[in-house]
Design a protein around this motif. Structure first.
Motif, PDB file in Angstrom:
ATOM      1  N   GLN A 114       0.824  -1.203   0.000  1.00  0.00           N
ATOM      2  CA  GLN A 114       0.000   0.000   0.000  1.00  0.00           C
ATOM      3  C   GLN A 114       0.866   1.263   0.000  1.00  0.00           C
ATOM      4  O   GLN A 114       0.549   2.252  -0.675  1.00  0.00           O
ATOM      5  N   GLU A 115       1.966   1.231   0.741  1.00  0.00           N
ATOM      6  CA  GLU A 115       2.887   2.368   0.736  1.00  0.00           C
ATOM      7  C   GLU A 115       3.464   2.570  -0.660  1.00  0.00           C
ATOM      8  O   GLU A 115       3.568   3.701  -1.153  1.00  0.00           O
ATOM      9  N   GLN A 116       3.866   1.459  -1.293  1.00  0.00           N
ATOM     10  CA  GLN A 116       4.395   1.533  -2.652  1.00  0.00           C
ATOM     11  C   GLN A 116       3.333   2.049  -3.619  1.00  0.00           C
ATOM     12  O   GLN A 116       3.633   2.808  -4.544  1.00  0.00           O
ATOM     13  N   LEU A 120       3.611   5.219  -5.989  1.00  0.00           N
ATOM     14  CA  LEU A 120       3.443   5.044  -7.428  1.00  0.00           C
ATOM     15  C   LEU A 120       2.396   6.009  -7.973  1.00  0.00           C
ATOM     16  O   LEU A 120       2.574   6.590  -9.043  1.00  0.00           O
ATOM     17  N   ARG A 121       1.312   6.191  -7.231  1.00  0.00           N
ATOM     18  CA  ARG A 121       0.270   7.118  -7.678  1.00  0.00           C
ATOM     19  C   ARG A 121       0.808   8.555  -7.724  1.00  0.00           C
ATOM     20  O   ARG A 121       0.521   9.308  -8.661  1.00  0.00           O
ATOM     21  N   ASN A 122       1.597   8.947  -6.729  1.00  0.00           N
ATOM     22  CA  ASN A 122       2.195  10.286  -6.732  1.00  0.00           C
ATOM     23  C   ASN A 122       3.129  10.467  -7.920  1.00  0.00           C
ATOM     24  O   ASN A 122       3.120  11.520  -8.579  1.00  0.00           O
ATOM     25  N   ASP A 123       3.947   9.447  -8.206  1.00  0.00           N
ATOM     26  CA  ASP A 123       4.864   9.526  -9.345  1.00  0.00           C
ATOM     27  C   ASP A 123       4.088   9.587 -10.661  1.00  0.00           C
ATOM     28  O   ASP A 123       4.518  10.254 -11.614  1.00  0.00           O
ATOM     29  N   SER A 124       2.957   8.900 -10.719  1.00  0.00           N
ATOM     30  CA  SER A 124       2.129   8.918 -11.924  1.00  0.00           C
ATOM     31  C   SER A 124       1.532  10.305 -12.148  1.00  0.00           C
ATOM     32  O   SER A 124       1.487  10.803 -13.277  1.00  0.00           O
ATOM     33  N   GLU A 125       1.084  10.934 -11.073  1.00  0.00           N
ATOM     34  CA  GLU A 125       0.530  12.279 -11.181  1.00  0.00           C
ATOM     35  C   GLU A 125       1.611  13.269 -11.630  1.00  0.00           C
ATOM     36  O   GLU A 125       1.343  14.180 -12.430  1.00  0.00           O
ATOM     37  N   SER A 126       2.841  13.065 -11.142  1.00  0.00           N
ATOM     38  CA  SER A 126       3.949  13.927 -11.565  1.00  0.00           C
ATOM     39  C   SER A 126       4.244  13.744 -13.044  1.00  0.00           C
ATOM     40  O   SER A 126       4.560  14.716 -13.749  1.00  0.00           O
ATOM     41  N   MET A 127       4.131  12.511 -13.531  1.00  0.00           N
ATOM     42  CA  MET A 127       4.372  12.266 -14.946  1.00  0.00           C
ATOM     43  C   MET A 127       3.314  12.948 -15.807  1.00  0.00           C
ATOM     44  O   MET A 127       3.618  13.493 -16.878  1.00  0.00           O
ATOM     45  N   LEU A 128       2.070  12.954 -15.336  1.00  0.00           N
ATOM     46  CA  LEU A 128       1.014  13.662 -16.055  1.00  0.00           C
ATOM     47  C   LEU A 128       1.335  15.154 -16.160  1.00  0.00           C
ATOM     48  O   LEU A 128       1.206  15.761 -17.227  1.00  0.00           O
TER      49      LEU A 128
END
Length: 269
Positions: A114-116, A120-128
């Motif tokens: 869950q931490e990962q 991962l979701r934060n990194d995905s939002e940054s990529m957007l």
């Protein structure tokens, strides 16, 4: 014994015999990103992935996240070197229960996953967010005929992959308030994790921007999020592969970019 950064696509598509052959002559480097992908893959694919590794102590070497290598460079103003120089020093075996399709992960593992997931979701939002800036760097991406657009994207990819192209952009970056200063631009080369991070993030952001033709949705469905998260995980292993100089993948996009980024590296398909 030489080292190879392995991605999930290669692991899934290769026969067990080939993985064992490579493991006998090389050290297989597994990133935190790949380990997370394997654990969260639905059955029966998860058990098949783990079954391909030799049933021995330390069948692979676990290596640090690219962020760890970047922090080393920011702290020391020196290249962090290859991922293989930052192996996790621990004696281990994969839990044999992972070979059972019905095995449920313990609560402690679920918490770590869950931490990962949130990271991962934060990194995905940054990529957007990064993808939305691509038009300012490459204004011809969505103009002209289809052939001209394809050519514009290919030229942008080649430019990103050329050594030193992004140093001017890097020189304009500033550390967040309270954080240590970034290493001076005259020290940074494509052997640095920071620079490989920039190159690969630009490539994936460019690909994402073109995929949506510049119209990246504010709200994305589960399938779109899953594809985006897959890109983030692929970006991680591609960066590590570039730094190590040896990479195993069967994914066409990663193969194409690898050959541009590391023309003198070793690729296993």
């Amino acid at each position: 014994m030489s080292n190879i950064v392995v991605d999930k696509c290669f692991l899934q598509s290769s026969k067990t015999s080939r993985i064992h052959e490579l493991a006998a002559s090389h050290r297989l480097l597994v990133s935190e990103a790949l380990f997370y992908e394997m654990l969260t893959t639905s059955e029966p694919a998860r058990s098949r992935c783990f079954a391909k590794f030799p049933p021995i102590d330390n069948p692979v070497d676990l290596v640090s996240h690219i962020g760890t290598l970047m922090r080393i460079e920011i702290d020391t103003h020196r290249s962090a070197g290859k991922p293989s120089a930052h192996r996790v020093q621990v004696q281990f075996q994969f839990n044999p229960k992972l070979l059972n399709a019905g095995y449920e992960l313990p609560a402690t593992a679920e918490e770590a996953i869950q931490e990962q997931f949130h990271e991962l979701r934060n990194d995905s939002e940054s990529m957007l967010t990064r993808a939305l800036s691509m038009q300012s760097f490459f204004p011809s991406l969505l103009t002209g005929t289809q052939a001209e657009r394809v050519q514009a994207k290919e030229e942008a990819e080649l430019l990103i992959c050329q050594p030193g192209t992004l140093l001017q952009f890097y020189s304009a970056l500033e550390s967040p308030p309270g954080e240590r200063r970034l290493p001076p631009v005259d020290l940074v080369t494509d052997e640095w994790a920071i620079y490989r991070w920039l190159q690969v993030q630009f490539l994936f952001a460019l690909d994402l921007y073109v995929r949506y033709q510049g119209k990246i949705p504010v709200e994305m469905g589960s399938a779109a999020w899953e594809k985006l998260e897959h890109d983030v995980l692929d970006a991680e292993v591609l960066m590590l592969g570039c730094l190590e100089g040896a990479f195993a993948t069967n994914e066409k996009k990663l193969i194409r970019w690898w050959r541009m980024l590391c023309p003198n590296g070793t690729l296993y398909e």
